[in-house]
Scaffold this motif. Structure first.
Motif, PDB file in Angstrom:
ATOM      1  N   ASP A 184     -12.372 -21.197   9.679  1.00  0.00           N
ATOM      2  CA  ASP A 184     -13.026 -19.885   9.742  1.00  0.00           C
ATOM      3  C   ASP A 184     -13.573 -19.591  11.138  1.00  0.00           C
ATOM      4  O   ASP A 184     -13.399 -18.486  11.683  1.00  0.00           O
ATOM      5  N   ILE A 185     -14.250 -20.558  11.733  1.00  0.00           N
ATOM      6  CA  ILE A 185     -14.931 -20.311  13.002  1.00  0.00           C
ATOM      7  C   ILE A 185     -13.927 -20.191  14.144  1.00  0.00           C
ATOM      8  O   ILE A 185     -14.144 -19.434  15.094  1.00  0.00           O
ATOM      9  N   THR A 186     -12.817 -20.910  14.067  1.00  0.00           N
ATOM     10  CA  THR A 186     -11.787 -20.768  15.097  1.00  0.00           C
ATOM     11  C   THR A 186     -11.217 -19.353  15.087  1.00  0.00           C
ATOM     12  O   THR A 186     -10.919 -18.781  16.142  1.00  0.00           O
ATOM     13  N   ARG A 187     -11.077 -18.779  13.897  1.00  0.00           N
ATOM     14  CA  ARG A 187     -10.589 -17.395  13.792  1.00  0.00           C
ATOM     15  C   ARG A 187     -11.656 -16.392  14.189  1.00  0.00           C
ATOM     16  O   ARG A 187     -11.366 -15.368  14.825  1.00  0.00           O
ATOM     17  N   HIS A 188     -12.909 -16.679  13.818  1.00  0.00           N
ATOM     18  CA  HIS A 188     -14.008 -15.755  14.096  1.00  0.00           C
ATOM     19  C   HIS A 188     -15.175 -16.544  14.699  1.00  0.00           C
ATOM     20  O   HIS A 188     -16.089 -16.958  13.977  1.00  0.00           O
ATOM     21  N   PRO A 189     -15.160 -16.758  16.013  1.00  0.00           N
ATOM     22  CA  PRO A 189     -16.204 -17.558  16.661  1.00  0.00           C
ATOM     23  C   PRO A 189     -17.602 -17.005  16.419  1.00  0.00           C
ATOM     24  O   PRO A 189     -17.796 -15.797  16.236  1.00  0.00           O
ATOM     25  N   VAL A 190     -18.567 -17.887  16.437  1.00  0.00           N
ATOM     26  CA  VAL A 190     -19.968 -17.527  16.226  1.00  0.00           C
ATOM     27  C   VAL A 190     -20.746 -17.787  17.515  1.00  0.00           C
ATOM     28  O   VAL A 190     -20.217 -18.301  18.497  1.00  0.00           O
ATOM     29  N   SER A 191     -22.013 -17.394  17.505  1.00  0.00           N
ATOM     30  CA  SER A 191     -22.842 -17.590  18.697  1.00  0.00           C
ATOM     31  C   SER A 191     -23.173 -19.054  18.936  1.00  0.00           C
ATOM     32  O   SER A 191     -23.292 -19.498  20.085  1.00  0.00           O
ATOM     33  N   LEU A 192     -23.309 -19.825  17.836  1.00  0.00           N
ATOM     34  CA  LEU A 192     -23.695 -21.230  17.960  1.00  0.00           C
ATOM     35  C   LEU A 192     -23.362 -21.952  16.664  1.00  0.00           C
ATOM     36  O   LEU A 192     -23.420 -21.360  15.574  1.00  0.00           O
ATOM     37  N   GLY A 204     -18.754 -34.922  12.291  1.00  0.00           N
ATOM     38  CA  GLY A 204     -19.222 -33.970  13.286  1.00  0.00           C
ATOM     39  C   GLY A 204     -18.507 -34.069  14.620  1.00  0.00           C
ATOM     40  O   GLY A 204     -18.217 -33.056  15.260  1.00  0.00           O
ATOM     41  N   LEU A 205     -18.200 -35.308  15.058  1.00  0.00           N
ATOM     42  CA  LEU A 205     -17.485 -35.479  16.312  1.00  0.00           C
ATOM     43  C   LEU A 205     -16.105 -34.845  16.259  1.00  0.00           C
ATOM     44  O   LEU A 205     -15.655 -34.197  17.214  1.00  0.00           O
ATOM     45  N   GLU A 206     -15.430 -35.011  15.136  1.00  0.00           N
ATOM     46  CA  GLU A 206     -14.087 -34.441  14.991  1.00  0.00           C
ATOM     47  C   GLU A 206     -14.147 -32.910  14.927  1.00  0.00           C
ATOM     48  O   GLU A 206     -13.265 -32.219  15.463  1.00  0.00           O
ATOM     49  N   VAL A 207     -15.187 -32.371  14.295  1.00  0.00           N
ATOM     50  CA  VAL A 207     -15.358 -30.915  14.262  1.00  0.00           C
ATOM     51  C   VAL A 207     -15.498 -30.372  15.679  1.00  0.00           C
ATOM     52  O   VAL A 207     -14.845 -29.398  16.069  1.00  0.00           O
ATOM     53  N   ARG A 208     -16.341 -31.038  16.467  1.00  0.00           N
ATOM     54  CA  ARG A 208     -16.540 -30.590  17.843  1.00  0.00           C
ATOM     55  C   ARG A 208     -15.250 -30.695  18.662  1.00  0.00           C
ATOM     56  O   ARG A 208     -14.938 -29.817  19.475  1.00  0.00           O
ATOM     57  N   GLN A 209     -14.479 -31.765  18.438  1.00  0.00           N
ATOM     58  CA  GLN A 209     -13.218 -31.931  19.159  1.00  0.00           C
ATOM     59  C   GLN A 209     -12.234 -30.822  18.810  1.00  0.00           C
ATOM     60  O   GLN A 209     -11.505 -30.334  19.679  1.00  0.00           O
ATOM     61  N   ARG A 210     -12.205 -30.425  17.535  1.00  0.00           N
ATOM     62  CA  ARG A 210     -11.318 -29.326  17.125  1.00  0.00           C
ATOM     63  C   ARG A 210     -11.711 -28.026  17.838  1.00  0.00           C
ATOM     64  O   ARG A 210     -10.857 -27.294  18.341  1.00  0.00           O
ATOM     65  N   PHE A 211     -13.016 -27.758  17.900  1.00  0.00           N
ATOM     66  CA  PHE A 211     -13.457 -26.538  18.591  1.00  0.00           C
ATOM     67  C   PHE A 211     -13.161 -26.616  20.092  1.00  0.00           C
ATOM     68  O   PHE A 211     -12.786 -25.625  20.719  1.00  0.00           O
ATOM     69  N   ALA A 212     -13.347 -27.796  20.673  1.00  0.00           N
ATOM     70  CA  ALA A 212     -13.095 -27.953  22.105  1.00  0.00           C
ATOM     71  C   ALA A 212     -11.622 -27.730  22.451  1.00  0.00           C
ATOM     72  O   ALA A 212     -11.296 -27.343  23.572  1.00  0.00           O
ATOM     73  N   ALA A 213     -10.733 -27.960  21.494  1.00  0.00           N
ATOM     74  CA  ALA A 213      -9.296 -27.807  21.744  1.00  0.00           C
ATOM     75  C   ALA A 213      -8.820 -26.373  21.621  1.00  0.00           C
ATOM     76  O   ALA A 213      -7.680 -26.061  21.974  1.00  0.00           O
ATOM     77  N   SER A 214      -9.682 -25.471  21.119  1.00  0.00           N
ATOM     78  CA  SER A 214      -9.286 -24.075  20.925  1.00  0.00           C
ATOM     79  C   SER A 214      -9.871 -23.208  22.020  1.00  0.00           C
ATOM     80  O   SER A 214     -11.088 -23.259  22.280  1.00  0.00           O
ATOM     81  N   PRO A 215      -9.046 -22.363  22.690  1.00  0.00           N
ATOM     82  CA  PRO A 215      -9.570 -21.492  23.759  1.00  0.00           C
ATOM     83  C   PRO A 215     -10.650 -20.533  23.276  1.00  0.00           C
ATOM     84  O   PRO A 215     -11.514 -20.139  24.050  1.00  0.00           O
ATOM     85  N   THR A 217     -13.026 -21.151  21.114  1.00  0.00           N
ATOM     86  CA  THR A 217     -14.295 -21.797  20.740  1.00  0.00           C
ATOM     87  C   THR A 217     -14.701 -22.940  21.669  1.00  0.00           C
ATOM     88  O   THR A 217     -15.718 -23.594  21.420  1.00  0.00           O
ATOM     89  N   ASN A 218     -13.940 -23.182  22.743  1.00  0.00           N
ATOM     90  CA  ASN A 218     -14.231 -24.373  23.554  1.00  0.00           C
ATOM     91  C   ASN A 218     -15.544 -24.281  24.323  1.00  0.00           C
ATOM     92  O   ASN A 218     -16.083 -25.303  24.746  1.00  0.00           O
ATOM     93  N   HIS A 219     -16.067 -23.062  24.535  1.00  0.00           N
ATOM     94  CA  HIS A 219     -17.348 -22.930  25.230  1.00  0.00           C
ATOM     95  C   HIS A 219     -18.480 -22.541  24.269  1.00  0.00           C
ATOM     96  O   HIS A 219     -19.564 -22.163  24.718  1.00  0.00           O
TER      97      HIS A 219
END
Length: 510
Positions: A184-192, A204-215, A217-219
């Motif tokens: 959901d968040i990769t499709r619709h990024p949130v503020s935090l 949690g580490l794997e969740v963060r890695q998934r977000f870091a790999a997506s343009p 949500t990486n920031h």
């Protein structure tokens, strides 16, 4: 409950339309409405009030502006005591949907722009029971829009507690399933994102890695929650904004969130400043100091990095366009850059066919009708063409009227047309000026006279600047513009609230 932000009445005149627009702008800036909505309200007021002053017969003596909020409804009412536009009122009352651009132009009124931005629009002509005419536009919008935060934790109780802590200040979405959260968040990024470290499936580490790999949500700011302090080391290389140990107090959690959101804003602003510096240096245009017998000088100062002013020069250097993107700061900055590129391509092609400034602005307006960049914001511009050794031609698209200095007098040159791209079939007309030695023409953006905090301060600033132009009229334009700008800086608000650009052109003394 109705909350009134503005109720102001002034004598009906073009100067007071400008004064009321500035007061409305100040009021709007305190509402937390998105900048686009604020700009649309300002634009609609300008269009309505200008029509009242220009086309009322007999003319209105007073204009009253009321701006208020009623739940999620924001309304702007413009009252006048002039002769009503009766035919227009009947058309609005009988069939709002039947109003087309031709009908909205009846009597010379170009109100299509108002209806296009505010479908909830009505006009009520004055009557014996209510002597004032009233234009009213409304917009549904909730200022309760908050930073969006996603909380990911496999424990329902923790989710409920954290949501209770934060729901009054933020827009909260909770997830017990980390895989669904990532999708959901990769499709619709949130503020935090706030995420537990230890969860079944994805931790949690794997969740963060998934977000870091997506343009997309990486920031995105990320805060970890864990019951074990020793797990902090394993997360230290993943760009985590903060790390909190369960159970955490509400005040500490909110402080971490605000710290992370503010840090992200600062990073974006820093990156924007660097981009602005690089792009602005590439796009900044230098006007020639002399074309034939004409002398030219340009002064541009941005209120914030980049700003909304821009300038274009044709290949033969005889056509110059000065423009101003409405708004301040980051949005105006990036739109100004987009417009600079848009203008460069458009005018490079356009000036191969047209030399008349009116025809150039007409072509701009037609092209802008289907251009996404220009439809997304509001821009004013003025075009100038040097025709021969004594004559220039100018045309304006809703830009401040240029000033003409002759002897000991200074006057505004009427050459205004509507905003580009907002109404079809607009034709801009040029005004020609024949110079004599010693005469000067001044093109400028509205920051020159509006860079003061109060209405009285803006009037004083305008008088000071105009007097400075007159006092320096015998100087070459390169010297005059520096002297005038120094005087402007001593009287303008600090920091500068709006971008300021001045272009001077003069016929040198023999």
């Amino acid at each position: 409950m109705t909350l009134k932000f503005m109720d102001e009445q002034l004598p009906a005149s073009f100067n007071n339309v400008r004064e009321l627009r500035l007061k409305l702008a100040n009021v709007l800036s305190s509402t937390q409405l998105p900048e686009e909505i604020q700009q649309n309200f300002q634009l609609a007021f300008s269009e309505i009030a200008t029509n009242v002053v220009k086309y009322g017969c007999p003319a209105a003596k007073h204009i009253q502006v009321v701006f208020f909020q009623d739940n999620n409804r924001w309304a702007l009412q413009v009252y006048d005591d002039g002769n009503p536009f009766s035919d227009f009122a009947i058309k609005v009352k009988n069939s709002q949907q039947a109003l087309n651009d031709n009908e909205l132009r009846e009597g010379g009124m170009g109100l299509g722009i108002v209806v296009s931005r505010f479908p909830c629009f009505q006009y009520i002509a004055g009557s014996s029971s209510q002597p004032l005419n009233c234009f009213e536009i409304t917009k549904l919008y909730s200022t309760q829009d908050k930073p969006s935060i996603a909380i990911i934790d496999d424990d329902a109780t923790t989710l409920a507690i954290l949501k209770h802590y934060l729901k009054s200040k933020y827009d909260i979405t909770t997830y017990q399933n980390p895989s669904k959260a990532v999708t959901d968040i990769t499709r619709h990024p949130v503020s935090l994102v706030i995420s537990d470290m230890e969860m079944p499936g994805l931790n949690g580490l794997e969740v963060r890695q998934r977000f870091a790999a997506s343009p997309s949500t990486n920031h995105m700011p990320f805060i970890f929650l864990t019951g074990h302090a020793e797990t902090e080391f394993s997360a230290s290389n993943l760009g985590i904004d903060d790390f909190l140990i369960k159970p955490t107090k509400k005040e500490k959690l909110i402080a971490a969130i605000e710290r992370s959101l503010n840090r992200t804003k600062h990073i974006k602003a820093t990156l924007g400043d660097k981009l602005d510096h690089d792009v602005t240096n590439t796009l900044r245009v230098q006007v020639p100091q002399k074309i034939g017998k004409f002398e030219l000088a340009l002064k541009m100062q941005a209120a914030s990095a980049g700003g909304g002013d821009f300038i274009y020069k044709s290949a033969d250097q005889h056509t110059i366009i000065l423009g101003d993107v409405m708004g301040h700061g980051e949005q105006a900055k990036f739109f100004a850059h987009a417009f600079a590129g848009f203008f460069h391509g458009l005018f490079h092609a356009c000036t191969q066919v047209y030399t008349d400034p009116g025809e150039i602005l007409t072509s701009l307006s037609k092209a802008a009708e289907s251009n996404d960049v220009m439809q997304a914001t509001i821009v004013t511009c003025i075009a100038l063409r040097i025709i021969n050794e004594q004559t220039v031609s100018i045309a304006s698209a809703a830009h401040p009227a240029p000033l003409f200095l002759s002897g000991g007098h200074i006057e505004e040159i009427e050459c205004s047309g509507p905003l580009p791209g907002l109404m079809p079939e607009v034709i801009y007309h040029s005004t020609q000026l024949v110079f004599h030695p010693g005469q000067q023409l001044i093109l400028y953006t509205d920051g020159l006279f509006e860079s003061a905090d109060t209405a009285e301060g803006r009037k004083q600033l305008e008088n000071v600047v105009k007097n400075a132009f007159l006092e320096n009229r015998t100087q070459p334009v390169t010297k005059s513009i520096e002297n005038v700008y120094q005087i402007f800086q001593t009287h303008a608000s600090k920091p500068l609230p709006d971008d300021t650009s001045i272009l001077m052109i003069g016929l040198a003394e023999n």
